[in-house]
Design a protein around this motif. Sequence first.
Motif, PDB file in Angstrom:
ATOM      1  N   GLY A   9       0.811  -1.216   0.000  1.00 53.47           N
ATOM      2  CA  GLY A   9       0.000   0.000   0.000  1.00 53.47           C
ATOM      3  C   GLY A   9       0.840   1.259   0.000  1.00 53.47           C
ATOM      4  O   GLY A   9       1.952   1.300  -0.537  1.00 53.47           O
ATOM      5  N   ARG A  10       0.322   2.290   0.637  1.00 52.86           N
ATOM      6  CA  ARG A  10       0.961   3.611   0.667  1.00 52.86           C
ATOM      7  C   ARG A  10       2.383   3.530   1.206  1.00 52.86           C
ATOM      8  O   ARG A  10       3.297   4.181   0.680  1.00 52.86           O
ATOM      9  CB  ARG A  10       0.105   4.545   1.534  1.00 52.86           C
ATOM     10  CG  ARG A  10       0.695   5.900   1.848  1.00 52.86           C
ATOM     11  CD  ARG A  10      -0.283   6.733   2.658  1.00 52.86           C
ATOM     12  NE  ARG A  10       0.310   7.965   3.145  1.00 52.86           N
ATOM     13  CZ  ARG A  10       0.916   8.093   4.326  1.00 52.86           C
ATOM     14  NH1 ARG A  10       1.006   7.034   5.141  1.00 52.86           N
ATOM     15  NH2 ARG A  10       1.425   9.242   4.710  1.00 52.86           N
ATOM     16  N   MET A  11       2.608   2.742   2.246  1.00 55.37           N
ATOM     17  CA  MET A  11       3.929   2.595   2.829  1.00 55.37           C
ATOM     18  C   MET A  11       4.676   1.395   2.229  1.00 55.37           C
ATOM     19  O   MET A  11       5.889   1.445   2.015  1.00 55.37           O
ATOM     20  CB  MET A  11       3.810   2.412   4.347  1.00 55.37           C
ATOM     21  CG  MET A  11       3.187   3.569   5.077  1.00 55.37           C
ATOM     22  SD  MET A  11       4.261   5.018   5.201  1.00 55.37           S
ATOM     23  CE  MET A  11       5.346   4.498   6.537  1.00 55.37           C
ATOM     24  N   GLY A  12       3.956   0.329   1.975  1.00 56.66           N
ATOM     25  CA  GLY A  12       4.599  -0.891   1.528  1.00 56.66           C
ATOM     26  C   GLY A  12       5.229  -0.796   0.151  1.00 56.66           C
ATOM     27  O   GLY A  12       6.334  -1.301  -0.072  1.00 56.66           O
ATOM     28  N   ARG A  13       4.539  -0.141  -0.783  1.00 52.33           N
ATOM     29  CA  ARG A  13       5.059  -0.121  -2.159  1.00 52.33           C
ATOM     30  C   ARG A  13       6.424   0.557  -2.266  1.00 52.33           C
ATOM     31  O   ARG A  13       7.334   0.006  -2.919  1.00 52.33           O
ATOM     32  CB  ARG A  13       4.053   0.518  -3.104  1.00 52.33           C
ATOM     33  CG  ARG A  13       4.430   0.326  -4.578  1.00 52.33           C
ATOM     34  CD  ARG A  13       3.301   0.732  -5.510  1.00 52.33           C
ATOM     35  NE  ARG A  13       2.114  -0.072  -5.273  1.00 52.33           N
ATOM     36  CZ  ARG A  13       0.973   0.086  -5.943  1.00 52.33           C
ATOM     37  NH1 ARG A  13       0.883   1.015  -6.880  1.00 52.33           N
ATOM     38  NH2 ARG A  13      -0.069  -0.671  -5.682  1.00 52.33           N
ATOM     39  N   PRO A  14       6.633   1.737  -1.647  1.00 53.70           N
ATOM     40  CA  PRO A  14       7.991   2.312  -1.728  1.00 53.70           C
ATOM     41  C   PRO A  14       9.033   1.471  -1.001  1.00 53.70           C
ATOM     42  O   PRO A  14      10.206   1.461  -1.392  1.00 53.70           O
ATOM     43  CB  PRO A  14       7.840   3.699  -1.097  1.00 53.70           C
ATOM     44  CG  PRO A  14       6.557   3.672  -0.334  1.00 53.70           C
ATOM     45  CD  PRO A  14       5.680   2.691  -1.034  1.00 53.70           C
ATOM     46  N   MET A  15       8.638   0.738   0.044  1.00 49.21           N
ATOM     47  CA  MET A  15       9.567  -0.186   0.691  1.00 49.21           C
ATOM     48  C   MET A  15       9.997  -1.281  -0.289  1.00 49.21           C
ATOM     49  O   MET A  15      11.186  -1.620  -0.394  1.00 49.21           O
ATOM     50  CB  MET A  15       8.917  -0.838   1.917  1.00 49.21           C
ATOM     51  CG  MET A  15       8.683   0.065   3.096  1.00 49.21           C
ATOM     52  SD  MET A  15       7.834  -0.844   4.428  1.00 49.21           S
ATOM     53  CE  MET A  15       7.696   0.427   5.684  1.00 49.21           C
ATOM     54  N   ILE A  16       9.021  -1.827  -0.990  1.00 47.25           N
ATOM     55  CA  ILE A  16       9.303  -2.880  -1.968  1.00 47.25           C
ATOM     56  C   ILE A  16      10.268  -2.370  -3.034  1.00 47.25           C
ATOM     57  O   ILE A  16      11.228  -3.051  -3.408  1.00 47.25           O
ATOM     58  CB  ILE A  16       7.985  -3.368  -2.603  1.00 47.25           C
ATOM     59  CG1 ILE A  16       7.148  -4.105  -1.563  1.00 47.25           C
ATOM     60  CG2 ILE A  16       8.252  -4.250  -3.816  1.00 47.25           C
ATOM     61  CD1 ILE A  16       5.699  -4.330  -1.983  1.00 47.25           C
ATOM     62  N   GLU A  17      10.032  -1.166  -3.502  1.00 46.80           N
ATOM     63  CA  GLU A  17      10.901  -0.585  -4.528  1.00 46.80           C
ATOM     64  C   GLU A  17      12.328  -0.424  -4.020  1.00 46.80           C
ATOM     65  O   GLU A  17      13.294  -0.750  -4.729  1.00 46.80           O
ATOM     66  CB  GLU A  17      10.340   0.753  -5.001  1.00 46.80           C
ATOM     67  CG  GLU A  17      11.103   1.353  -6.156  1.00 46.80           C
ATOM     68  CD  GLU A  17      10.396   2.547  -6.774  1.00 46.80           C
ATOM     69  OE1 GLU A  17      10.893   3.061  -7.796  1.00 46.80           O
ATOM     70  OE2 GLU A  17       9.342   2.958  -6.251  1.00 46.80           O
ATOM     71  N   ARG A  18      12.484   0.044  -2.793  1.00 44.96           N
ATOM     72  CA  ARG A  18      13.819   0.211  -2.211  1.00 44.96           C
ATOM     73  C   ARG A  18      14.508  -1.150  -2.035  1.00 44.96           C
ATOM     74  O   ARG A  18      15.716  -1.278  -2.274  1.00 44.96           O
ATOM     75  CB  ARG A  18      13.715   0.911  -0.854  1.00 44.96           C
ATOM     76  CG  ARG A  18      13.279   2.355  -0.894  1.00 44.96           C
ATOM     77  CD  ARG A  18      14.368   3.328  -1.243  1.00 44.96           C
ATOM     78  NE  ARG A  18      15.531   3.238  -0.394  1.00 44.96           N
ATOM     79  CZ  ARG A  18      16.506   4.143  -0.364  1.00 44.96           C
ATOM     80  NH1 ARG A  18      16.424   5.211  -1.139  1.00 44.96           N
ATOM     81  NH2 ARG A  18      17.551   4.000   0.416  1.00 44.96           N
ATOM     82  N   LEU A  19      13.744  -2.155  -1.616  1.00 45.22           N
ATOM     83  CA  LEU A  19      14.316  -3.497  -1.440  1.00 45.22           C
ATOM     84  C   LEU A  19      14.811  -4.054  -2.767  1.00 45.22           C
ATOM     85  O   LEU A  19      15.908  -4.625  -2.852  1.00 45.22           O
ATOM     86  CB  LEU A  19      13.274  -4.435  -0.828  1.00 45.22           C
ATOM     87  CG  LEU A  19      12.947  -4.210   0.646  1.00 45.22           C
ATOM     88  CD1 LEU A  19      11.698  -4.977   1.039  1.00 45.22           C
ATOM     89  CD2 LEU A  19      14.127  -4.630   1.536  1.00 45.22           C
TER      90      LEU A  19
END
Length: 269
Positions: A9-19
């Motif tokens: 979601g709002r927080m998870g997607r940018p985390m996924i991209e960084r990972l």
Amino acid sequence: MRIGFVGAGRMGRPMIERLAKAGHTVRAVGRSAETRAALAETGAEPVASVSAAAAGAEALVVCVFTDEQVREVCLDGSLLSDLPRGAVLIVHTTGSPATVAAVAEAAEQYGVEVVDAPVSGGPHNIAAGKLTVFLGGSEEAVARAREVVCAYADPAVHVGPLGSGQRVKLVNNALFAAQIGLVADAVRLGEQLGLDEATLLSALPHASSSGRALLSVASKGAVAQFMASVGEFLGKDVAVARALVAELGGDLGILEAAIDAGVPAHDPA
């Protein structure tokens, strides 16, 4: 590292991209074809189920909104048995310490360690790699969790055994909510003195009363606008803090009245 991710979601997607950009192999759950297409653009491998994200994962990240969703993901399905023995389960959701304790108890028989890792910050902090994460768990589990969260978090602070991350985050959000309440009452005071809100919020960030709460409100231009953007999240966390304190027979002291001045009541149910 092979990482599964639930909660794009709002927080998870940018985390996924960084990972993904950090070189990890990320399998991220997308419930719809549209979401899976968006996840593919981040560099992750989109999958349709939690079981598929867990298969072969050395770590699995859960970044959903509520305690109920954490229990649904971690306890109501086959996630724990699908994870390989030795995997670490990282729970970013802010909620009750009892929830992560229940997940950890259930995970023990599968050889999976759990780390509670609530966060402070927003998508812009994730994009900059500067999200704050409070980690609760054993030294060994936290060390493995850090290999994951360091892709988007700095600092990642180990604050004690399992559940400690949740406790620190709940105190943080109770204090932050109280500070927002103080800003709201300061605005009301200014209005009584003949000052309009916009003028006051443009001036105070430059003075001794400034702080993160005031700067956050000022960036939106009004208390009401700021609360419209964060009220659901902050209200939910304050409700959890109040419930936990009541369960322990304590109280929020002066924080209670300050919170009431700025944060609408939230029904945790």
